[in-house]
Motif scaffolding. Structure first.
Motif, PDB file in Angstrom:
ATOM      1  N   ILE A  34      -4.507 104.734  22.315  1.00 15.70           N
ATOM      2  CA  ILE A  34      -5.752 105.477  22.486  1.00 15.70           C
ATOM      3  C   ILE A  34      -6.516 104.809  23.626  1.00 15.70           C
ATOM      4  CG2 ILE A  34      -5.948 106.310  20.116  1.00 15.70           C
ATOM      5  CD1 ILE A  34      -8.048 104.140  19.580  1.00 15.70           C
ATOM      6  N   SER A  35      -7.394 105.597  24.228  1.00 11.65           N
ATOM      7  CA  SER A  35      -8.289 105.067  25.260  1.00 11.65           C
ATOM      8  C   SER A  35      -9.639 104.814  24.597  1.00 11.65           C
ATOM      9  CB  SER A  35      -8.461 106.085  26.390  1.00 11.65           C
ATOM     10  OG  SER A  35      -7.230 106.356  27.014  1.00 11.65           O
ATOM     11  N   TRP A  36     -10.176 103.598  24.737  1.00 15.07           N
ATOM     12  CA  TRP A  36     -11.438 103.232  24.099  1.00 15.07           C
ATOM     13  C   TRP A  36     -12.464 102.911  25.174  1.00 15.07           C
ATOM     14  CZ3 TRP A  36     -12.451 103.845  19.090  1.00 15.07           C
ATOM     15  CH2 TRP A  36     -13.670 103.349  18.615  1.00 15.07           C
ATOM     16  N   VAL A  37     -13.623 103.528  25.093  1.00 12.85           N
ATOM     17  CA  VAL A  37     -14.655 103.364  26.111  1.00 12.85           C
ATOM     18  C   VAL A  37     -14.910 101.881  26.400  1.00 12.85           C
ATOM     19  CG1 VAL A  37     -16.576 103.510  24.468  1.00 12.85           C
ATOM     20  CG2 VAL A  37     -16.948 104.089  26.856  1.00 12.85           C
ATOM     21  N   ARG A  38     -14.944 101.560  27.667  1.00 12.62           N
ATOM     22  CA  ARG A  38     -15.129 100.166  28.095  1.00 12.62           C
ATOM     23  C   ARG A  38     -16.577  99.724  28.001  1.00 12.62           C
ATOM     24  NH1 ARG A  38     -13.558  98.736  33.909  1.00 12.62           N
ATOM     25  NH2 ARG A  38     -15.721  98.233  33.911  1.00 12.62           N
ATOM     26  N   GLU A  39     -17.482 100.645  28.320  1.00 12.24           N
ATOM     27  CA  GLU A  39     -18.908 100.331  28.320  1.00 12.24           C
ATOM     28  C   GLU A  39     -19.349  99.810  26.945  1.00 12.24           C
ATOM     29  OE1 GLU A  39     -22.862 103.006  28.549  1.00 12.24           O
ATOM     30  OE2 GLU A  39     -21.360 103.409  30.066  1.00 12.24           O
ATOM     31  N   ARG A  40     -20.065  98.705  26.935  1.00  9.09           N
ATOM     32  CA  ARG A  40     -20.620  98.086  25.724  1.00  9.09           C
ATOM     33  C   ARG A  40     -19.566  97.482  24.794  1.00  9.09           C
ATOM     34  NH1 ARG A  40     -22.808 103.046  25.735  1.00  9.09           N
ATOM     35  NH2 ARG A  40     -21.866 103.522  23.754  1.00  9.09           N
ATOM     36  N   ASN A  41     -18.331  97.405  25.212  1.00  7.18           N
ATOM     37  CA  ASN A  41     -17.288  96.792  24.394  1.00  7.18           C
ATOM     38  C   ASN A  41     -16.697  95.625  25.159  1.00  7.18           C
ATOM     39  OD1 ASN A  41     -17.147  98.549  22.006  1.00  7.18           O
ATOM     40  ND2 ASN A  41     -16.722 100.117  23.530  1.00  7.18           N
ATOM     41  N   ASN A  42     -16.820  94.453  24.579  1.00  7.96           N
ATOM     42  CA  ASN A  42     -16.399  93.229  25.260  1.00  7.96           C
ATOM     43  C   ASN A  42     -14.963  92.838  24.945  1.00  7.96           C
ATOM     44  OD1 ASN A  42     -18.932  92.831  26.508  1.00  7.96           O
ATOM     45  ND2 ASN A  42     -19.743  92.046  24.583  1.00  7.96           N
ATOM     46  N   PHE A  43     -14.095  93.828  24.869  1.00 10.01           N
ATOM     47  CA  PHE A  43     -12.689  93.537  24.661  1.00 10.01           C
ATOM     48  C   PHE A  43     -12.137  92.819  25.892  1.00 10.01           C
ATOM     49  CE2 PHE A  43     -12.212  97.859  22.281  1.00 10.01           C
ATOM     50  CZ  PHE A  43     -12.896  97.361  21.196  1.00 10.01           C
ATOM     51  N   ALA A  44     -10.977  92.237  25.718  1.00  6.95           N
ATOM     52  CA  ALA A  44     -10.239  91.643  26.826  1.00  6.95           C
ATOM     53  C   ALA A  44      -8.756  91.906  26.588  1.00  6.95           C
ATOM     54  CB  ALA A  44     -10.506  90.135  26.915  1.00  6.95           C
ATOM     55  N   ILE A  45      -7.993  91.902  27.655  1.00  2.00           N
ATOM     56  CA  ILE A  45      -6.550  92.092  27.538  1.00  2.00           C
ATOM     57  C   ILE A  45      -6.004  91.038  26.573  1.00  2.00           C
ATOM     58  CG2 ILE A  45      -4.344  92.132  28.783  1.00  2.00           C
ATOM     59  CD1 ILE A  45      -6.386  94.350  29.646  1.00  2.00           C
ATOM     60  N   GLY A  46      -5.188  91.492  25.617  1.00  3.81           N
ATOM     61  CA  GLY A  46      -4.605  90.591  24.625  1.00  3.81           C
ATOM     62  C   GLY A  46      -5.331  90.598  23.292  1.00  3.81           C
ATOM     63  N   ASP A  47      -6.552  91.126  23.238  1.00  2.87           N
ATOM     64  CA  ASP A  47      -7.274  91.214  21.965  1.00  2.87           C
ATOM     65  C   ASP A  47      -6.547  92.170  21.022  1.00  2.87           C
ATOM     66  OD1 ASP A  47      -9.220  89.506  22.940  1.00  2.87           O
ATOM     67  OD2 ASP A  47     -10.811  91.025  23.037  1.00  2.87           O
ATOM     68  N   ILE A  48      -6.695  91.920  19.730  1.00  2.23           N
ATOM     69  CA  ILE A  48      -6.148  92.800  18.690  1.00  2.23           C
ATOM     70  C   ILE A  48      -7.303  93.635  18.143  1.00  2.23           C
ATOM     71  CG2 ILE A  48      -5.119  92.877  16.371  1.00  2.23           C
ATOM     72  CD1 ILE A  48      -3.153  92.038  18.604  1.00  2.23           C
ATOM     73  N   VAL A  49      -7.056  94.941  17.993  1.00  7.32           N
ATOM     74  CA  VAL A  49      -8.083  95.852  17.500  1.00  7.32           C
ATOM     75  C   VAL A  49      -7.528  96.587  16.287  1.00  7.32           C
ATOM     76  CG1 VAL A  49      -9.592  97.797  18.054  1.00  7.32           C
ATOM     77  CG2 VAL A  49      -8.969  96.148  19.852  1.00  7.32           C
ATOM     78  N   TYR A  50      -8.223  96.449  15.158  1.00  2.00           N
ATOM     79  CA  TYR A  50      -7.878  97.184  13.946  1.00  2.00           C
ATOM     80  C   TYR A  50      -8.705  98.462  13.953  1.00  2.00           C
ATOM     81  CZ  TYR A  50      -5.594  92.889  12.654  1.00  2.00           C
ATOM     82  OH  TYR A  50      -4.782  91.795  12.648  1.00  2.00           O
ATOM     83  N   ILE A  51      -8.044  99.591  13.715  1.00  2.00           N
ATOM     84  CA  ILE A  51      -8.681 100.891  13.860  1.00  2.00           C
ATOM     85  C   ILE A  51      -8.924 101.518  12.491  1.00  2.00           C
ATOM     86  CG2 ILE A  51      -8.434 103.187  14.879  1.00  2.00           C
ATOM     87  CD1 ILE A  51      -6.610 101.718  17.004  1.00  2.00           C
ATOM     88  N   PHE A  52     -10.209 101.656  12.167  1.00  2.00           N
ATOM     89  CA  PHE A  52     -10.651 102.278  10.928  1.00  2.00           C
ATOM     90  C   PHE A  52     -10.950 103.739  11.228  1.00  2.00           C
ATOM     91  CE2 PHE A  52     -13.624 103.655   7.747  1.00  2.00           C
ATOM     92  CZ  PHE A  52     -13.286 102.953   6.599  1.00  2.00           C
ATOM     93  N   SER A  53     -10.398 104.650  10.438  1.00  2.00           N
ATOM     94  CA  SER A  53     -10.615 106.079  10.660  1.00  2.00           C
ATOM     95  C   SER A  53     -11.640 106.636   9.680  1.00  2.00           C
ATOM     96  CB  SER A  53      -9.304 106.846  10.489  1.00  2.00           C
ATOM     97  OG  SER A  53      -9.542 108.239  10.507  1.00  2.00           O
ATOM     98  N   SER A  54     -12.614 107.360  10.217  1.00  2.00           N
ATOM     99  CA  SER A  54     -13.621 107.991   9.359  1.00  2.00           C
ATOM    100  C   SER A  54     -12.972 109.048   8.458  1.00  2.00           C
ATOM    101  CB  SER A  54     -14.718 108.633  10.211  1.00  2.00           C
ATOM    102  OG  SER A  54     -14.183 109.654  11.043  1.00  2.00           O
TER     103      SER A  54
END
Length: 133
Positions: A34-54
């Protein structure tokens, strides 16, 4: 697609996807990202993201931040997709189980899913333990 040479240790993040705006689950399943908006998100390459679905009310995927790019998951959007720079979150593993729902996550320190969160070691240790089963 631009890759980043980040120097900090990777972080774990938890984000909530809004199923009424985009079929993130289908994008992860079919396209593998998925593509996740970059603005206001301080992710970095290599980070792990757990995705919670509404929609499902639980964590549905573990993903990894692999690049920065213009939005590439537009065909999965229900509404007009915002065309902007994003983080590419590559699907690592789909979660199959019933131990990562909101009520259970609250027992391990989850307070809100309004913004991406990262600084909860007990919560992320629990989440990762469920993916290791």
């Amino acid at each position: 697609m631009r890759k980043n040479n980040n120097k900090r240790e990777p972080k774990n993040w938890l984000v909530c996807v809004n199923a009424s705006r985009c079929d993130h689950y289908k994008s992860l399943k079919e396209a593998g990202f998925i593509s996740w908006v970059r603005e206001r998100n301080n992710f970095a390459i290599g980070d792990i993201v757990y995705i919670f679905s509404s929609k499902e009310g639980e964590i549905i995927y573990k993903a990894e931040v692999v690049a920065e790019e213009m939005r590439a998951d537009g065909k999965y959007w229900i509404e007009r997709p915002p065309m902007q720079m994003t983080w590419r979150l590559k699907a690592v593993e789909e979660y199959v189980g019933d131990a990562l729902d909101k009520a259970t996550l609250k027992l391990y320190g989850l307070k809100s899913l309004q913004r991406p969160m990262w600084n909860k070691p007990e919560l992320f240790a629990y989440i990762e333990s469920q993916f290791e089963k």
